[in-house]
Design an enzyme around this catalytic site. Structure first.
Site, PDB file in Angstrom:
ATOM      1  N   GLY A  15      51.928  29.947  28.962  1.00  0.00           N
ATOM      2  CA  GLY A  15      51.788  31.374  29.278  1.00  0.00           C
ATOM      3  C   GLY A  15      52.779  31.801  30.344  1.00  0.00           C
ATOM      4  O   GLY A  15      53.040  31.051  31.281  1.00  0.00           O
ATOM      5  N   THR A 130      50.922  30.165  36.541  1.00  0.00           N
ATOM      6  CA  THR A 130      49.869  30.775  35.734  1.00  0.00           C
ATOM      7  C   THR A 130      49.193  31.890  36.513  1.00  0.00           C
ATOM      8  O   THR A 130      48.925  31.733  37.710  1.00  0.00           O
ATOM      9  CB  THR A 130      48.804  29.744  35.276  1.00  0.00           C
ATOM     10  OG1 THR A 130      47.610  30.458  34.882  1.00  0.00           O
ATOM     11  CG2 THR A 130      48.424  28.765  36.362  1.00  0.00           C
ATOM     12  N   ASP A 132      46.260  32.753  36.180  1.00  0.00           N
ATOM     13  CA  ASP A 132      44.808  32.495  36.294  1.00  0.00           C
ATOM     14  C   ASP A 132      44.393  31.727  37.548  1.00  0.00           C
ATOM     15  O   ASP A 132      43.218  31.668  37.881  1.00  0.00           O
ATOM     16  CB  ASP A 132      44.315  31.720  35.068  1.00  0.00           C
ATOM     17  CG  ASP A 132      44.361  32.587  33.823  1.00  0.00           C
ATOM     18  OD1 ASP A 132      44.214  33.808  33.978  1.00  0.00           O
ATOM     19  OD2 ASP A 132      44.552  32.056  32.725  1.00  0.00           O
ATOM     20  N   ASP A 134      43.886  28.687  38.125  1.00  0.00           N
ATOM     21  CA  ASP A 134      42.874  27.640  37.974  1.00  0.00           C
ATOM     22  C   ASP A 134      43.481  26.254  37.780  1.00  0.00           C
ATOM     23  O   ASP A 134      43.192  25.554  36.814  1.00  0.00           O
ATOM     24  CB  ASP A 134      41.939  27.968  36.794  1.00  0.00           C
ATOM     25  CG  ASP A 134      42.694  28.206  35.509  1.00  0.00           C
ATOM     26  OD1 ASP A 134      43.927  28.408  35.565  1.00  0.00           O
ATOM     27  OD2 ASP A 134      42.067  28.190  34.447  1.00  0.00           O
TER      28      ASP A 134
END
Ligand code: ADP
Length: 327
Positions: A15, A130, A132, A134
Site C-alpha cells: 500500500g 503504512t 495504518d 500497525d
C-alpha cells in the site's frame, strides 16, 4: 562480519503512503554521499522480476520530498510469492551488481523481503511505510501522520455543515485492521465516539447515548468509524442508527482514498528522512535484515521476521477521554 555494500536498490511495495518519496530521497542521497550507487526498482518486487530498474543519481530525487505517492510506483506482486519469481528477481539484481536492498512498505513486503534475504545473499532493510501505523517495533510509520491530518481536516469541514443543519454524521476513515486513524482523528475532532477493529462495536449503546444527548438538545454529533470495525463499516452503522432514531438527520461520509494522498506532513518527512538515512547506514555497517523503526525517539531495529502487523495495546483511557469530552 560486515561485507562491503556497493550498490543499493530501493523500492516501494504494497500500500502507498505519503512520505515514501522523502524516504526514497534519503536513501539515494545517503548512498551517494557515501560513494555508493543507488538504483530505483519500479513497482515493488515486480520491477525486480521484470528488470525494471533504473540508476538513481543524486539529482533524480530533487524536488520530491514534498510530493505524495511514490515516484517508484508501488504494486502487489504475485510472482514474488513463488521461489521461481524470487530467483528471477535475484538474477536481475545480480546482473546489475546490486548487493543491498531497501524495501519501503508494510508487513507483507517485509515477509517477502525476509524470505528473499534468507534464500539469496542480498541483505535487506525494511522501512515501515503504512498509513495504518500497525507495525511492531516502531512508534511511527511513514504516512500515518499525513493520513490522520487529512482525516482531521476533512472531519472539521464536515462538522461545519453538520452544525449548520443539526446533523449526525457517521464518518468512515481508513483502517481495516487497526483503529489508529479513527482514534486519533476522533479525539482531535471532538467525536461523540469512535468505532475501531480492536473493540467490539455496541450499536445499542451508541443509540442510547445519542438519545440521551437528543433529550439534552445536543443534536450535532460526529461518529468516526474505522472501515474494519466489526458492525460492517460506516454505511451499516448509519443505517442502524437511522432506523432506530428516525428523527435524527443522519448522514454518512466515507473519506476513502483521499487519506492516502497529499503532501506529507513535516513529521512524516522527518521520520522518512531519519529512517532512510539509517537504512543505508545499516547496510554499510552490516546490520542486515532488520526493519528500521523509531521507539522513544531512538532508532530501533527489529529483525524482519518480527516486523509484523501489531496492535500496539490501545489504551482504554483514550476511549474514556472521548466519552467524557463529548458529553
Ligand atoms: P504491505 O507491504 O502493504 O503489507 P502486501 O501484504 O500486499 O502489502 O505485500 C506486498 C508484496 O510483498 C506482495 O504483493 C508480495 O509481492 C510480497 N509478499 C508479501 N508476503 C509475502 C510472502 N509471504 N512471500 C513472498 N512475498 C510476499
Amino acid at each position: 562480519m560486515a561485507t562491503k555494500v556497493n550498490k543499493i536498490g530501493v523500492l516501494t511495495s504494497g500500500g502507498d503512503a505519503p512520505g515514501m518519496n522523502a524516504a526514497i530521497r534519503a536513501v539515494v542521497r545517503t548512498a551517494t554521499y557515501n560513494g555508493l550507487e543507488a538504483f530505483g526498482i519500479m513497482r515493488g518486487f515486480m520491477g525486480m522480476i521484470d528488470d525494471d530498474i533504473v540508476p538513481m543519481p543524486s539529482r533524480s530525487v530533487a524536488n520530491i520530498i514534498q510530493r505524495g505517492g511514490t515516484i517508484l510506483k508501488t504494486a502487489r506482486c504475485k510472482e514474488f510469492y513463488e521461489r521461481e519469481g524470487r530467483e528471477k528477481a535475484y538474477k536481475n539484481l545480480k546482473k546489475l551488481g546490486i548487493d543491498g536492498l531497501v524495501i519501503i512498505g508494510g508487513d507483507g513486503s517485509f515477509r517477502g523481503a525476509d524470505l528473499f534475504s534468507r534464500e539469496f545473499d542480498i541483505p535487506c532493510i525494511g522501512l515501515p511505510g503504512t498509513i495504518d501505523k500497525d507495525i511492531a517495533g516502531t512508534d511511527f510509520t511513514i504516512g500515518f501522520d499525513t493520513a490522520v491530518n487529512t482525516a482531521v481536516e476533512a472531519i472539521d469541514k464536515i462538522r461545519d455543515t453538520a452544525d449548520a443543519h443539526d446533523r449526525l454524521f457517521i464518518i468512515e476513515v481508513m483502517g481495516r485492521d487497526a483503529g489508529y486513524i479513527a482514534l486519533h482523528s476522533g479525539i482531535a475532532t471532538g467525536a461523540e465516539t469512535v468505532l475501531i477493529p480492536e473493540r467490539k462495536t455496541d450499536v445499542e449503546e451508541i443509540v442510547r447515548s445519542l438519545q440521551e444527548k437528543e433529550r439534552r438538545k445536543k443534536l450535532v454529533n460526529i461518529i468516526v468509524v474505522a472501515e474494519g470495525e466489526d458492525f460492517g463499516g460506516g454505511n451499516e452503522v448509519a443505517k442502524f442508527i437511522a432506523e432506530r432514531m428516525p428523527n435524527a438527520d443522519t448522514r454518512v461520509c466515507i473519506l476513502g482514498h483521499i487519506q492516502r494522498g497529499g503532501s506529507p506532513s513535516c513529521l512524516d518527512r522527518l521520520i522518512a528522512s531519519r529512517m532512510g538515512y539509517s537504512a543505508v547506514e545499516s547496510l554499510m555497517i552490516g546490520r542486515h535484515n532488520v526493519m528500521v523503526g523509531i521507539l522513544n525517539n531512538r532508532m530501533y531495529y527489529t529483525p524482519l521476521e518480527k516486523a509484523v502487523k501489531a496492535k500496539q495495546k490501545l489504551s482504554d483511557d483514550w476511549l474514556k477521554i472521548i466519552r467524557i469530552l463529548a458529553s
